[in-house]
Design an enzyme around this catalytic site. Structure first.
Site, mmCIF file in Angstrom:
data_model
loop_
_atom_site.group_PDB
_atom_site.id
_atom_site.type_symbol
_atom_site.label_atom_id
_atom_site.label_comp_id
_atom_site.label_asym_id
_atom_site.label_seq_id
_atom_site.Cartn_x
_atom_site.Cartn_y
_atom_site.Cartn_z
ATOM 1 N N ASN A 153 0.682 -1.379 0.079
ATOM 2 C CA ASN A 153 0.232 0.085 0.148
ATOM 3 C C ASN A 153 0.848 1.239 0.070
ATOM 4 O O ASN A 153 0.436 2.344 -0.673
ATOM 5 C CB ASN A 153 -1.119 0.089 0.957
ATOM 6 C CG ASN A 153 -0.484 -0.007 2.497
ATOM 7 O OD1 ASN A 153 0.742 -0.858 2.474
ATOM 8 N ND2 ASN A 153 -1.158 0.127 3.656
ATOM 9 N N CYS A 285 -3.489 1.453 6.533
ATOM 10 C CA CYS A 285 -3.854 0.667 7.783
ATOM 11 C C CYS A 285 -4.583 1.660 8.863
ATOM 12 O O CYS A 285 -5.254 1.369 9.810
ATOM 13 C CB CYS A 285 -2.461 0.148 8.560
ATOM 14 S SG CYS A 285 -1.153 1.154 8.900
ATOM 15 N N GLU A 464 6.906 1.646 16.254
ATOM 16 C CA GLU A 464 8.154 2.171 15.362
ATOM 17 C C GLU A 464 8.043 3.727 15.910
ATOM 18 O O GLU A 464 7.093 4.212 16.345
ATOM 19 C CB GLU A 464 7.775 1.701 13.976
ATOM 20 C CG GLU A 464 7.574 0.249 13.752
ATOM 21 C CD GLU A 464 7.711 0.096 12.297
ATOM 22 O OE1 GLU A 464 6.602 0.349 11.672
ATOM 23 O OE2 GLU A 464 8.572 -0.158 11.546
HETATM 24 O O1 TXE Z 1 -0.734 -8.816 3.172
HETATM 25 P P1 TXE Z 1 0.562 -9.798 3.540
HETATM 26 P P2 TXE Z 1 -1.769 -9.129 1.916
HETATM 27 C C1 TXE Z 1 -3.829 -6.005 5.327
HETATM 28 C C2 TXE Z 1 -5.211 -5.656 4.499
HETATM 29 C C3 TXE Z 1 -5.276 -6.859 3.254
HETATM 30 C C4 TXE Z 1 -4.535 -7.995 4.055
HETATM 31 C C5 TXE Z 1 -3.746 -8.807 3.136
HETATM 32 O O2 TXE Z 1 -6.418 -6.038 5.070
HETATM 33 O O3 TXE Z 1 -6.268 -6.886 2.504
HETATM 34 O O4 TXE Z 1 -3.794 -7.714 4.897
HETATM 35 O O5 TXE Z 1 -3.028 -8.214 2.362
HETATM 36 C C6 TXE Z 1 4.641 -10.827 2.854
HETATM 37 N N1 TXE Z 1 6.227 -15.049 5.526
HETATM 38 N N2 TXE Z 1 -2.696 -5.390 5.090
HETATM 39 O O6 TXE Z 1 -2.038 -10.377 1.712
HETATM 40 O O7 TXE Z 1 0.339 -11.044 2.817
HETATM 41 C C7 TXE Z 1 4.198 -10.333 1.546
HETATM 42 O O8 TXE Z 1 5.008 -11.333 0.623
HETATM 43 C C8 TXE Z 1 7.040 -13.920 5.433
HETATM 44 C C9 TXE Z 1 -2.544 -4.198 6.013
HETATM 45 O O9 TXE Z 1 -0.720 -8.501 0.633
HETATM 46 O O10 TXE Z 1 0.520 -9.756 4.942
HETATM 47 C C10 TXE Z 1 4.350 -8.929 1.630
HETATM 48 O O11 TXE Z 1 5.704 -8.620 1.507
HETATM 49 N N3 TXE Z 1 6.333 -13.097 4.615
HETATM 50 C C11 TXE Z 1 -1.306 -3.647 5.972
HETATM 51 C C12 TXE Z 1 4.027 -8.758 2.997
HETATM 52 O O12 TXE Z 1 4.130 -9.987 3.652
HETATM 53 C C13 TXE Z 1 5.162 -13.046 3.882
HETATM 54 C C14 TXE Z 1 -0.874 -3.642 4.458
HETATM 55 C C15 TXE Z 1 2.581 -8.450 3.435
HETATM 56 O O13 TXE Z 1 1.835 -9.186 2.792
HETATM 57 C C16 TXE Z 1 4.541 -14.132 4.294
HETATM 58 C C17 TXE Z 1 -0.933 -4.663 3.699
HETATM 59 C C18 TXE Z 1 5.144 -15.332 4.910
HETATM 60 N N4 TXE Z 1 4.465 -16.397 5.253
HETATM 61 C C19 TXE Z 1 -2.294 -5.358 4.067
HETATM 62 N N5 TXE Z 1 3.302 -14.295 3.735
HETATM 63 C C20 TXE Z 1 -0.777 -2.585 6.895
HETATM 64 N N6 TXE Z 1 -0.689 -3.110 8.159
HETATM 65 O O14 TXE Z 1 -0.572 -1.507 6.534
HETATM 66 C C21 TXE Z 1 3.363 -12.753 3.246
HETATM 67 N N7 TXE Z 1 4.326 -12.292 3.368
#
Ligand code: TXE
Length: 485
Positions: A153, A285, A464
């Site tokens: 994002n 977020c 952070e």
């Molecule tokens: O996030 P992921 P996703 C929330 C938002 C969104 C949901 C899923 O609701 O719809 O999360 O989004 C890496 N081991 N937020 O699926 O998967 C992945 O490759 C290590 C809130 O895109 O959590 C990416 O680099 N790493 C949020 C990163 O984690 C892993 C912002 C985030 O992806 C992994 C984004 C694993 N097993 C989504 N699996 C915020 N806090 O701002 C995935 N990744």
């Protein structure tokens, strides 16, 4: 706009193709077209990156703070010089408006780098004087090789928020950006070596979360993991880190309430809620996706807000008048539309928006959703409780402060809240009662990089910002000196 191309990993200061030779597709959200191919890295690539970081660690951690700061400051200068290009790359890869990518994302990348270059130099160390029994002084030592895992994002904004304090405290880094938005990290790496950061001090591996991210998290030489992303992934990372007793910083999702009291300034509140609900297509977020309004103000607020939201311009991120660009992916667009569909089934009233959108021209195949406001949903609706992470905001009303607090705290998340009132006592009382790591009164996203940033409950673990980031990336060591030594 970024050219379509094949990316490599950055290992030991060099571009390295993935060991397995496999690549993933990276699409442009605004057009649905292929933008780049990126390494589908696995454990072999992670192994090389961690080894390169470990090799660079003695040299980088041995440099003085001032030397490290000079590199990070130079990188900030380069980001400022190339902000236009970087914003174009970020906008193409995320679907966010170009103007937003420049004014918010790239401005913050530069600010993050400059801030931590300075903050680390002004970070005092402690001493505890025992008089005749001697003196204790506290050292802050780098951890070694740390992993930075970031989402799609705010790709470079969040990566630089972790990279700068990790580097300034003397650590070496292996970073994995989201596979959905890999391009700006690649551009930053290219600049970082030119800025004087030594090869190996920062390494970049691209790939999926399940394969590349998990291999990084599981690598035994990783001393800490700084992660921003979804709550489910955060839990998996915490579970993987626990047996090794390594530090994790987890910045996860939110379902942030805006509490609007009857005495709120309506003009200020409407302007603030549009920003808080829909900036970056609601994919921040911190976005306030639940409006809780006093019943006496509900009608007036709802009407004004629906008009303001309906006036947002959605479409081509490259156009200067665009307020809202595309969502990150076709899957995410479907997820968001699924929630809107569910709202209809639950008896919700769509006050504006509610549909996918196909702008004319080059963005016909993009992943757009109209900014949407929904009221009259049942209290236990999933739309009030689950993180939608898109341009969908719900409205509920309350009759008393107690009811407002009950509704605000009824979700599993606890990241941010906004309070809208003219009464200082109400503002302070509510700020104290709401379960959130961050509270803004009559405003949203007013950021001071020195302050603690993070959430409670399912929104994460740790903070952070300022000294919290510097503490996270260091180990504390106390040294006792006897008196008269
Ligand atoms: O996030 P992921 P996703 C929330 C938002 C969104 C949901 C899923 O609701 O719809 O999360 O989004 C890496 N081991 N937020 O699926 O998967 C992945 O490759 C290590 C809130 O895109 O959590 C990416 O680099 N790493 C949020 C990163 O984690 C892993 C912002 C985030 O992806 C992994 C984004 C694993 N097993 C989504 N699996 C915020 N806090 O701002 C995935 N990744």
């Amino acid at each position: 706009m970024a050219e379509r191309r094949k990316l490599s990993n950055w290992i030991g200061g060099e571009r390295r193709p993935p060991v397995g030779g496999q690549y993933l597709d990276d699409f442009e959200p605004a057009t649905g077209e292929l933008l780049a191919r990126i390494p589908d890295s696995g454990s072999e690539d992670v192994e090389l990156a961690v080894a390169a970081a470990a090799k660079a660690f003695p040299e980088w951690s041995g440099r003085s703070l001032q030397e490290r700061a000079r590199c990070v400051e130079r990188l900030a200068d380069m980001v400022a010089e190339r902000a236009e290009t970087l914003a174009g790359i970020e906008s193409a890869d995320t679907g966010k408006p170009l103007a937003l990518a420049k004014e918010i994302d790239m401005a913050r990348v530069e600010a993050n780098l400059r801030f931590f270059a300075g903050a680390a130099q002004h970070w005092p160390t402690e001493a505890h004087d025992m008089g005749a029994a001697g003196l204790n002084y506290t050292r802050r030592e780098p951890l070694g090789v740390v992993a930075l895992i970031t989402p799609w994002n705010l790709p470079l904004y969040l990566l630089s928020w972790k990279l700068a304090p990790a580097l300034m405290t003397g650590n070496c880094v292996v970073a994995k950006p989201s596979e959905l938005t890999p391009l700006s990290a690649d551009a930053l790496w290219e600049m970082a070596f030119e800025a004087g950061i030594p090869p190996g001090a920062i390494n970049l591996v691209h790939g999926s979360g399940a394969r590349c991210g998990q291999a990084l998290v599981d690598h035994p030489a990783i001393k800490a993991i700084s992660f921003t992303g979804g709550t489910r992934t955060g839990r998996m990372i915490a579970a993987a880190a626990a047996p090794r007793l390594i530090k994790t910083s987890l910045e996860l999702g939110g379902k942030n309430p805006a509490l609007v009291f009857a005495d709120a300034d309506l003009d200020q509140t409407v302007t603030g809620l549009v920003r808080a609900g829909f900036t970056n297509q609601g994919q921040v977020c911190l976005c306030c996706s639940r409006i809780l309004v006093h019943e006496n103000l509900k009608e007036a607020l709802t009407q004004r807000l629906a008009d303001a939201v309906a006036n947002l311009t959605v479409g081509d991120p490259n156009l200067p008048d665009t307020d809202q660009g595309a969502l990150i992916s076709a899957d995410h667009q479907q997820k968001v539309l699924g929630y809107i569909d569910l709202a209809g089934k639950e008896g919700g009233r769509i006050l504006c928006g509610g549909n996918a959108l196909d702008p004319d021209g080059r963005c016909r195949q993009g992943y757009f959703v109209e900014p949407t406001l929904i009221s009259d949903l049942p209290t236990d609706s999933r739309l009030h409780h689950e993180e939608i992470f898109g341009p969908v905001v719900t409205i509920q009303s309350f009759a008393s402060e107690d009811e407002a607090i009950t509704l605000a705290n009824s979700v599993d998340y606890g990241l941010a809240a906004t309070v809208w009132t003219r009464d200082l006592a109400t503002a302070q009382r509510v700020a104290g009662r709401v379960q959130a790591g961050l509270v803004w009164i009559n405003g949203w996203l007013v950021r001071d990089l020195r302050t603690p940033f993070g959430g409670m409950k399912d929104s994460g673990l740790g903070r952070e910002g300022g000294r919290w980031s510097l503490e996270f990336f260091t180990e504390t060591k106390n040294v006792h000196l006897p008196s008269g030594f």
